[in-house]
Design an enzyme around this catalytic site. Structure first.
Site, short mmCIF file in Angstrom:
data_model
loop_
_atom_site.label_atom_id
_atom_site.label_comp_id
_atom_site.label_asym_id
_atom_site.label_seq_id
_atom_site.Cartn_x
_atom_site.Cartn_y
_atom_site.Cartn_z
N ASP A 95 -1.62 2.63 6.53
CA ASP A 95 -2.29 3.61 5.68
C ASP A 95 -2.50 4.91 6.46
O ASP A 95 -1.55 5.43 7.05
CB ASP A 95 -3.60 3.01 5.15
N HIS A 262 -1.69 -3.68 -0.94
CA HIS A 262 -1.73 -2.60 0.05
C HIS A 262 -2.18 -3.05 1.43
O HIS A 262 -1.72 -2.54 2.45
CB HIS A 262 -2.66 -1.50 -0.45
#
Length: 281
Positions: A95, A262
């Site tokens: 991320d 994610h």
């Protein structure tokens, strides 16, 4: 695993360190801290000296009012690694940490031996591709760019705001245990923490965008081996991630992690570990 604090690039940076062997740096994303690597530190430390910082503005690290462009954040981590006595390191970024890692590898290619990026595309590519469909998934990029408003609204219910992303962005929801969510909520409830996390996003435009555009126009590409991993059930599962990364690096391999959203290091740690070990060996 030991916990430490170093003054680097004008801030105090908190880090965890474990193991012995070639150095490997793990960089977390938002809305998390270095705690997100808890399932991978011990197995990776069997073969590496694993260094896990809290990035500028996150966790137990300082939360200054400036310096959230990725060039400065990368300089923080680069100085930490040098201060710990390492000349080169493998780097894994998830991320926002993947964006710091990408900038680190561009600015200091001799220091980054191998680079793994988890569930991201290059920031430049995100801005180029931000149409209505992509905007539905990445609306928070634009919201977090706004001055003051995100802090005011999210600050009324930190647990509710962060919990929205933990619920929506996961496929294997058991991977984010209640105690993990509580740890992140605690971290982002600290003074200055929400603002610092949003400042990380605010630096994406125009500061990071200008740096990225200049590098791409100058023909700068990553020369070290790059591994790109993403969650098959996440937002990147709908995009040609490997093809995109190959426009930014010369040696790219990677794959989607099946049955994963994610938060790869927490949802599917065994699958991520297997891929990392093969890449780093």
């Amino acid at each position: 695993m030991e916990s430490g604090m170093k003054t680097v690039n004008g801030i105090r940076m908190h880090y965890r360190i474990a193991g012995d062997g070639p150095p490997l740096v793990l960089l977390h994303g938002w809305p998390q801290t270095g705690y997100c690597w808890r399932k991978l530190i011990e197995p990776l430390a069997r073969e590496h000296t694993v260094v896990v910082p809290d990035l500028r503005g996150y966790g137990l690290s300082d939360k200054p009012r400036t310096g959230y462009d990725k060039r400065t954040m990368a300089a923080d981590v680069a100085e930490l690694v040098s201060t710990l006595g390492f000349e080169r390191a493998g780097v894994v970024g998830h991320d926002r940490g993947g964006r710091v890692a990408h900038r680190w590898a561009l600015d200091r290619p001799r220091q980054v031996e191998r680079l793994a990026v988890l569930d991201i595309l290059p920031t430049r590519e995100m801005w180029r591709r931000l149409d209505a469909e992509l905007g539905r998934g990445y609306w928070h990029w634009l919201f977090h760019l706004q001055p003051d408003l995100p802090e005011r609204l999210a600050g009324q219910d930190v647990e509710g705001y962060l919990g929205y992303f933990f619920e929506r962005w996961t496929y294997q929801r058991a991977g984010l245990e209640p105690e993990a969510v509580a740890e992140y909520v605690r971290a982002f409830s600290a003074p200055g923490a929400l603002r610092a996390g949003f400042d990380d996003y605010r630096a994406s435009f125009p500061d990071d965008a200008e740096h990225d555009e200049a590098d791409f126009a100058a023909g700068r590409r990553l020369a070290m081996p790059v591994l790109a991993l993403w969650g098959e059930q996440g937002l990147l599962g709908t995009l040609p991630a490997l093809d995109i990364w190959r426009e930014y690096a010369h040696d790219v391999t990677g794959a989607a992690i099946p049955e994963c959203g994610h938060f790869l290091p927490e949802e599917r740690p065994e699958a991520v570990l297997s891929r990392l070990r093969a890449f780093l060996s």
